[in-house]
Write a protein that holds these residues in place. Structure first.
Motif, PDB file in Angstrom:
ATOM      1  N   UNK A   1       0.831  -1.206   0.000  1.00  0.00           N
ATOM      2  CA  UNK A   1       0.000   0.000   0.000  1.00  0.00           C
ATOM      3  C   UNK A   1       0.868   1.259   0.000  1.00  0.00           C
ATOM      4  N   UNK A   2       1.947   1.251   0.789  1.00  0.00           N
ATOM      5  CA  UNK A   2       2.861   2.399   0.798  1.00  0.00           C
ATOM      6  C   UNK A   2       3.445   2.634  -0.598  1.00  0.00           C
ATOM      7  N   UNK A   3       3.898   1.563  -1.236  1.00  0.00           N
ATOM      8  CA  UNK A   3       4.460   1.679  -2.579  1.00  0.00           C
ATOM      9  C   UNK A   3       3.443   2.265  -3.556  1.00  0.00           C
ATOM     10  N   UNK A   4       2.192   1.868  -3.406  1.00  0.00           N
ATOM     11  CA  UNK A   4       1.147   2.320  -4.324  1.00  0.00           C
ATOM     12  C   UNK A   4       0.898   3.826  -4.239  1.00  0.00           C
ATOM     13  N   UNK A   5       1.175   4.420  -3.079  1.00  0.00           N
ATOM     14  CA  UNK A   5       0.957   5.867  -2.932  1.00  0.00           C
ATOM     15  C   UNK A   5       2.274   6.647  -2.915  1.00  0.00           C
ATOM     16  N   UNK A   6       3.362   5.972  -3.205  1.00  0.00           N
ATOM     17  CA  UNK A   6       4.654   6.639  -3.243  1.00  0.00           C
ATOM     18  C   UNK A   6       5.209   6.990  -1.877  1.00  0.00           C
TER      19      UNK A   6
END
Length: 97
Positions: free
Chosen positions: A29-34
């Motif tokens: 999820x963190x990766x998905x929002x940068x």
């Protein structure tokens, strides 16, 4: 809990493995929002085994690759959303403007 229910949960009936799976989901999820682990402002952990702080902490640190932690609360609960879950982790992320 039945063997089939436990088999359907990533990590089975192992608190450390379930914690690592939850943390890997958070990383996705963190990766998905940068965002990164450094952007996690607060973490709330709901678990059936709140006295297993050391197990939970070691699993978290293994996945995030650091012993740095945001403000954190561990809440002991009597049940979670799915039969077989031992832990749920909620994070609040603050992204730079």
């Amino acid at each position: 809990m039945t063997a089939n229910a436990c088999a359907a949960i990533v990590g089975g009936d192992d608190l450390a493995e379930q914690t690592k799976a939850a943390m890997r989901n958070i990383k996705t999820a963190l990766d998905a929002i940068g965002a990164s682990w450094e952007d996690v402002y607060r973490r709330t952990i709901y678990t059936l085994q709140p006295t297993q702080y050391e197990t939970i902490t070691a699993a978290i640190e293994e996945v995030q690759g650091s012993s740095d932690h945001p403000a954190q609360t561990i809440v002991g609960v009597t049940c979670l959303a799915l039969d077989g879950l031992l832990i749920e982790i909620e994070t609040t992320v603050v992204l730079p403007e």
